[in-house]
Design an enzyme around this catalytic site. Structure first.
Site, PDB file in Angstrom:
ATOM      1  N   ASP A  67     -16.907  -7.489  12.815  1.00 49.29           N
ATOM      2  CA  ASP A  67     -18.313  -6.876  12.185  1.00 49.29           C
ATOM      3  C   ASP A  67     -18.977  -6.280  13.361  1.00 49.29           C
ATOM      4  O   ASP A  67     -18.727  -6.540  14.487  1.00 49.29           O
ATOM      5  CB  ASP A  67     -19.170  -7.748  11.596  1.00 49.29           C
ATOM      6  CG  ASP A  67     -19.848  -8.834  12.258  1.00 49.29           C
ATOM      7  OD1 ASP A  67     -19.252  -9.497  13.253  1.00 49.29           O
ATOM      8  OD2 ASP A  67     -21.217  -8.975  12.145  1.00 49.29           O
ATOM      9  N   GLU A  88     -21.193 -12.206  12.868  1.00 49.21           N
ATOM     10  CA  GLU A  88     -21.812 -12.461  14.185  1.00 49.21           C
ATOM     11  C   GLU A  88     -23.202 -11.507  14.530  1.00 49.21           C
ATOM     12  O   GLU A  88     -23.987 -11.774  15.187  1.00 49.21           O
ATOM     13  CB  GLU A  88     -20.771 -11.985  15.262  1.00 49.21           C
ATOM     14  CG  GLU A  88     -21.261 -12.737  16.609  1.00 49.21           C
ATOM     15  CD  GLU A  88     -21.750 -11.929  17.375  1.00 49.21           C
ATOM     16  OE1 GLU A  88     -22.522 -12.351  18.646  1.00 49.21           O
ATOM     17  OE2 GLU A  88     -22.184 -10.495  17.241  1.00 49.21           O
TER      18      GLU A  88
END
EC number: 3.5.1.18
Length: 383
Positions: free
Chosen positions: A76, A141
């Protein structure tokens, strides 16, 4: 075009704004499964915000006491910010001035690509390697980090998986590739303090109670405290106010409450409970009427010099001629979760000069050396 560059571009082209993975992990699985990796997709989170995680493992040679080395990272990325300020589409890999531009180029799709290609080369050269290799990849994250690496670590612990070494592909280099690796991170503890007063007319202060005036001496004391002196690996613990709000916007109204957001970045010399107790002692001694809500963002972790850091330092020195600094500076990372189940965790990746910025980029010339450093580390520890 090298294989590392090709894979980096393919990952950047997938618009995986947190918590979306946008097919990145499927692309990684396509590379790893033919090498003999058992790939497991783990999905956590509420039904409307599902987080995709990948655990992929290739066992070492049967009958050996080889250790497990894990490559960890996140697919991500942070949001792009204003598109009109980008010189090229953030999800169209673009070469300019020796850099490959795109959101996630440095943080951290280039690291993941280098890790995958390093493993491909290592397995081709050492198909009967002694130790085991795994990948722990998440798409949570850059966001709340509630359903990513932390959940995978809980899952691994529950099934008795033993991790010996972990390299997190965070962009740790500063001026040159290989000048810094992280062997730990500070903890993060946040608080939201609400100091209660009595709202009133500013011309009649005796009929009101100003929470700003009441809190100011306590805040000054908190700002002046030496929480600890740090140690050989960590700087001293820091307390900082990030947001402060009071008042209605009118110039003739004494506010009824003061809301303050603050954060500790703390060393291994401090504990969350100890820091909380000291804050409450100051606030109570100043006689404040208050509420205080705490949020523990992450525990500190430290990997003292050992097999893993020595192998990475040696690989960097061989590939770049540099001797990296071991550092614990910077923000939190998923290393804080992995360190709870793995005794040796370090972070190493490309330069961090453009991470989270408009026109993020990674030096193309650094991709092959980065891949080679990862491969040499594998050769040193589990071949």
């Amino acid at each position: 075009m090298t294989d590392t560059l090709r894979l980096t571009e393919a990952l950047i082209a997938r618009p995986s704004v947190t918590p979306s993975d946008a097919g990145c992990q499927a692309l990684i699985t396509e590379r790893l499964a033919p090498l003999g990796f058992a790939c497991e997709t783990l999905v956590f989170g509420p039904s409307d915000v599902r987080v995709t995680n990948l655990w992929a493992k290739r066992e070492g040679r049967a009958g050996t006491a080889g250790k497990l080395l894990v490559f960890a990272g996140h697919t991500d990325v942070v949001p792009t910010g204003p598109l009109e300020r980008w010189l090229s589409d953030p999800f169209t890999p673009t070469h300019r001035d020796g850099l490959l531009h795109g959101r996630g180029a440095a943080d951290m799709k280039s690291s993941i690509a280098a890790m995958v290609v390093a493993v491909q080369e290592f397995v081709a050269a050492h198909p009967d390697h002694r130790g085991s290799i795994a990948f722990l990849i998440t798409s949570d994250e850059e966001g709340p980090a509630l359903d990513g690496t932390v959940k995978v670590c809980e899952w691994l612990k529950a099934r008795g998986e033993r991790l010996d070494y972990c390299i997190v592909g965070e962009p740790t280099s500063v001026e040159q590739l290989g000048d810094m690796i992280k062997n730990g991170r500070r903890g993060s503890l946040s608080g939201r303090l609400t100091v209660k007063g009595i709202q009133g007319h500013i011309a009649y202060p005796h009929l009101a109670r100003n929470p700003v005036h009441q809190a100011a001496p306590a805040l000054a004391e908190l700002a002046a405290i030496e929480w600890d002196r740090g140690n050989a690996y960590f700087p001293p613990t820091s307390w900082q106010i990030s947001n402060l709000h009071a008042g209605t916007g009118a110039t003739n109204v004494i506010p009824g409450e003061l809301v303050i957001d603050f954060n500790f970045r703390y060393s291994t010399e401090a504990t969350p409970d100890g820091l909380k107790a000291r804050v409450h002692e100051v606030l109570d001694r100043h006689g404040l009427d208050y509420d205080l809500a705490w949020t523990l963002g992450g525990l500190p972790f430290l990997t003292e010099p050992g097999d893993l850091s020595e192998a990475v330092v040696s690989a960097i020195r061989t590939e770049t001629g540099l001797t990296p600094e071991l550092s614990t500076t910077g923000g939190t990372s998923d290393g804080r979760f992995i360190a709870q189940i793995c005794p040796q965790v370090i972070e190493f990746g490309p330069r961090n000069a453009t991470i989270h910025k408009i026109n993020e980029g990674v030096e193309v010339a650094h991709l092959e050396p980065l891949k080679n450093i990862y491969r040499k580390t594998l050769e040193a520890l589990i071949a």
